[in-house]
Design a protein around this motif. Structure first.
Motif, PDB file in Angstrom:
ATOM      1  N   ASP A 143      -0.381 -10.351   1.988  1.00 21.65           N
ATOM      2  CA  ASP A 143      -2.484  -9.996   2.093  1.00 21.65           C
ATOM      3  C   ASP A 143      -1.961  -9.212   3.574  1.00 21.65           C
ATOM      4  OD1 ASP A 143      -4.709 -10.293   3.578  1.00 21.65           O
ATOM      5  OD2 ASP A 143      -5.008 -12.561   3.873  1.00 21.65           O
ATOM      6  N   TYR A 144      -1.805  -7.993   3.845  1.00 24.53           N
ATOM      7  CA  TYR A 144      -1.871  -6.882   4.556  1.00 24.53           C
ATOM      8  C   TYR A 144      -2.863  -7.605   6.129  1.00 24.53           C
ATOM      9  CZ  TYR A 144       3.035  -6.652   3.299  1.00 24.53           C
ATOM     10  OH  TYR A 144       4.018  -6.705   3.110  1.00 24.53           O
ATOM     11  N   LYS A 145      -3.924  -7.483   5.125  1.00 18.26           N
ATOM     12  CA  LYS A 145      -5.847  -7.557   5.522  1.00 18.26           C
ATOM     13  C   LYS A 145      -5.303  -8.778   6.559  1.00 18.26           C
ATOM     14  CE  LYS A 145      -8.806  -5.752   2.856  1.00 18.26           C
ATOM     15  NZ  LYS A 145      -9.962  -6.211   1.911  1.00 18.26           N
ATOM     16  N   GLY A 146      -5.178  -9.347   5.830  1.00 11.94           N
ATOM     17  CA  GLY A 146      -5.100 -10.979   6.678  1.00 11.94           C
ATOM     18  C   GLY A 146      -4.135 -10.848   7.664  1.00 11.94           C
ATOM     19  N   PHE A 147      -3.153 -10.233   7.360  1.00 10.01           N
ATOM     20  CA  PHE A 147      -1.642  -9.845   8.351  1.00 10.01           C
ATOM     21  C   PHE A 147      -2.610  -9.681   9.580  1.00 10.01           C
ATOM     22  CE2 PHE A 147       2.023  -7.547  10.249  1.00 10.01           C
ATOM     23  CZ  PHE A 147       2.118  -7.910  11.007  1.00 10.01           C
ATOM     24  N   VAL A 148      -2.874  -7.898   9.461  1.00  7.18           N
ATOM     25  CA  VAL A 148      -3.114  -7.276  10.584  1.00  7.18           C
ATOM     26  C   VAL A 148      -4.509  -7.806  11.022  1.00  7.18           C
ATOM     27  CG1 VAL A 148      -4.853  -5.346  11.076  1.00  7.18           C
ATOM     28  CG2 VAL A 148      -3.110  -5.340   9.515  1.00  7.18           C
ATOM     29  N   ILE A 191       0.904   1.856  11.457  1.00  9.02           N
ATOM     30  CA  ILE A 191       1.883   2.256  11.055  1.00  9.02           C
ATOM     31  C   ILE A 191       2.566   0.912   9.800  1.00  9.02           C
ATOM     32  CG2 ILE A 191       5.011   3.199  10.690  1.00  9.02           C
ATOM     33  CD1 ILE A 191       3.603   4.041  13.773  1.00  9.02           C
ATOM     34  N   ASP A 192       3.151  -0.344  10.328  1.00 11.22           N
ATOM     35  CA  ASP A 192       3.088  -1.007   9.435  1.00 11.22           C
ATOM     36  C   ASP A 192       2.290  -1.262   8.104  1.00 11.22           C
ATOM     37  OD1 ASP A 192       5.097  -3.360   8.695  1.00 11.22           O
ATOM     38  OD2 ASP A 192       3.955  -4.865   9.465  1.00 11.22           O
ATOM     39  N   THR A 252      -0.789  -1.180  -0.611  1.00  7.38           N
ATOM     40  CA  THR A 252      -1.082  -0.362  -2.147  1.00  7.38           C
ATOM     41  C   THR A 252      -2.458   0.093  -2.157  1.00  7.38           C
ATOM     42  OG1 THR A 252      -1.202  -3.331  -2.493  1.00  7.38           O
ATOM     43  CG2 THR A 252       1.151  -1.559  -2.861  1.00  7.38           C
ATOM     44  N   LEU A 253      -3.275  -0.454  -0.936  1.00  8.77           N
ATOM     45  CA  LEU A 253      -4.544   1.110  -1.689  1.00  8.77           C
ATOM     46  C   LEU A 253      -4.361   1.771  -2.067  1.00  8.77           C
ATOM     47  CD1 LEU A 253      -5.774  -1.426   1.332  1.00  8.77           C
ATOM     48  CD2 LEU A 253      -6.008  -2.689  -1.584  1.00  8.77           C
ATOM     49  N   LYS A 254      -5.538   2.116  -2.182  1.00  5.26           N
ATOM     50  CA  LYS A 254      -5.837   3.990  -2.828  1.00  5.26           C
ATOM     51  C   LYS A 254      -6.255   4.416  -1.610  1.00  5.26           C
ATOM     52  CE  LYS A 254      -7.574   4.333  -7.414  1.00  5.26           C
ATOM     53  NZ  LYS A 254      -9.070   4.414  -8.285  1.00  5.26           N
ATOM     54  N   GLU A 255      -7.051   3.866  -0.866  1.00  4.18           N
ATOM     55  CA  GLU A 255      -7.611   4.366   0.205  1.00  4.18           C
ATOM     56  C   GLU A 255      -6.841   3.756   1.715  1.00  4.18           C
ATOM     57  OE1 GLU A 255     -11.150   6.223   0.635  1.00  4.18           O
ATOM     58  OE2 GLU A 255     -10.683   6.684  -1.066  1.00  4.18           O
ATOM     59  N   PRO A 256      -5.349   3.582   2.555  1.00  2.00           N
ATOM     60  CA  PRO A 256      -5.067   2.737   3.393  1.00  2.00           C
ATOM     61  C   PRO A 256      -5.674   2.921   4.139  1.00  2.00           C
ATOM     62  CG  PRO A 256      -3.105   3.892   2.624  1.00  2.00           C
ATOM     63  CD  PRO A 256      -3.838   4.938   1.559  1.00  2.00           C
ATOM     64  N   GLN A 257      -5.467   4.544   5.291  1.00  2.00           N
ATOM     65  CA  GLN A 257      -6.510   4.958   6.199  1.00  2.00           C
ATOM     66  C   GLN A 257      -7.908   4.450   6.685  1.00  2.00           C
ATOM     67  OE1 GLN A 257      -5.646   6.459   8.843  1.00  2.00           O
ATOM     68  NE2 GLN A 257      -3.906   7.264   7.947  1.00  2.00           N
ATOM     69  N   GLN A 317     -12.020  -0.253   8.385  1.00  2.00           N
ATOM     70  CA  GLN A 317     -13.069  -1.349   7.663  1.00  2.00           C
ATOM     71  C   GLN A 317     -12.303  -2.203   8.799  1.00  2.00           C
ATOM     72  OE1 GLN A 317     -15.795  -0.310   6.341  1.00  2.00           O
ATOM     73  NE2 GLN A 317     -16.299  -2.626   7.295  1.00  2.00           N
ATOM     74  N   ILE A 318     -10.463  -2.332   8.911  1.00  2.00           N
ATOM     75  CA  ILE A 318     -10.494  -4.010   9.323  1.00  2.00           C
ATOM     76  C   ILE A 318     -10.602  -4.147  10.538  1.00  2.00           C
ATOM     77  CG2 ILE A 318      -8.136  -4.915   9.863  1.00  2.00           C
ATOM     78  CD1 ILE A 318      -7.476  -4.063   7.050  1.00  2.00           C
TER      79      ILE A 318
END
Length: 124
Positions: free
Chosen positions: A37-42, A62-63, A69-74, A79-80
């Motif tokens: 859960d990278y969003k939760g991690f951030v 960077i991490d 694995t999202l289409k638009e990580p930037q 948003q986060i």
């Protein structure tokens, strides 16, 4: 299975007040990483770094971008961060109607608590 065990351990620790909230946040950060859960991690990691530590924040970005694995990580990163800042705003009812950012992560709060505690001990 490791994540489930860590969650239960953290909840037990919080219920019995065996650990401070700052340590519980670190454990939750590990759980988020374990379950990808990278969003939760951030979001949790933002609570464990000093906001003035731009190098640590750069590494976090960077991490996130390299593991996403999202289409638009930037866009997701943006948003986060916007959500985090939005949740940190204080709404004032005075004439100015300006919102101000409360820039205190859990790490900042723990640091201030230690500073106050140290000051209190030295001055008693």
């Amino acid at each position: 299975m490791e994540a489930k065990k860590l969650v239960q351990e953290t909840l037990d620790d919080l219920d019995t007040e065996r650990i401070p909230v700052s340590l519980a946040v670190q454990k939750c950060t590990r759980v988020a990483r374990l379950i990808n859960d990278y969003k939760g991690f951030v979001r949790l990691r933002l609570e464990t770094v000093f906001h003035s530590n731009t190098e640590e924040l750069r590494k976090l970005k960077i991490d996130f971008l390299s593991n996403s694995t999202l289409k638009e990580p930037q866009q997701e990163w943006k948003q986060i961060i916007e959500d985090y800042i939005s949740n940190r705003k204080a709404h004032y009812l005075d004439q100015s109607k300006e919102e101000q950012l409360i820039g205190a992560s859990v790490a900042d709060i723990v640091f201030c608590k230690r500073k106050i505690h140290s000051f209190a001990i030295k001055n008693t």
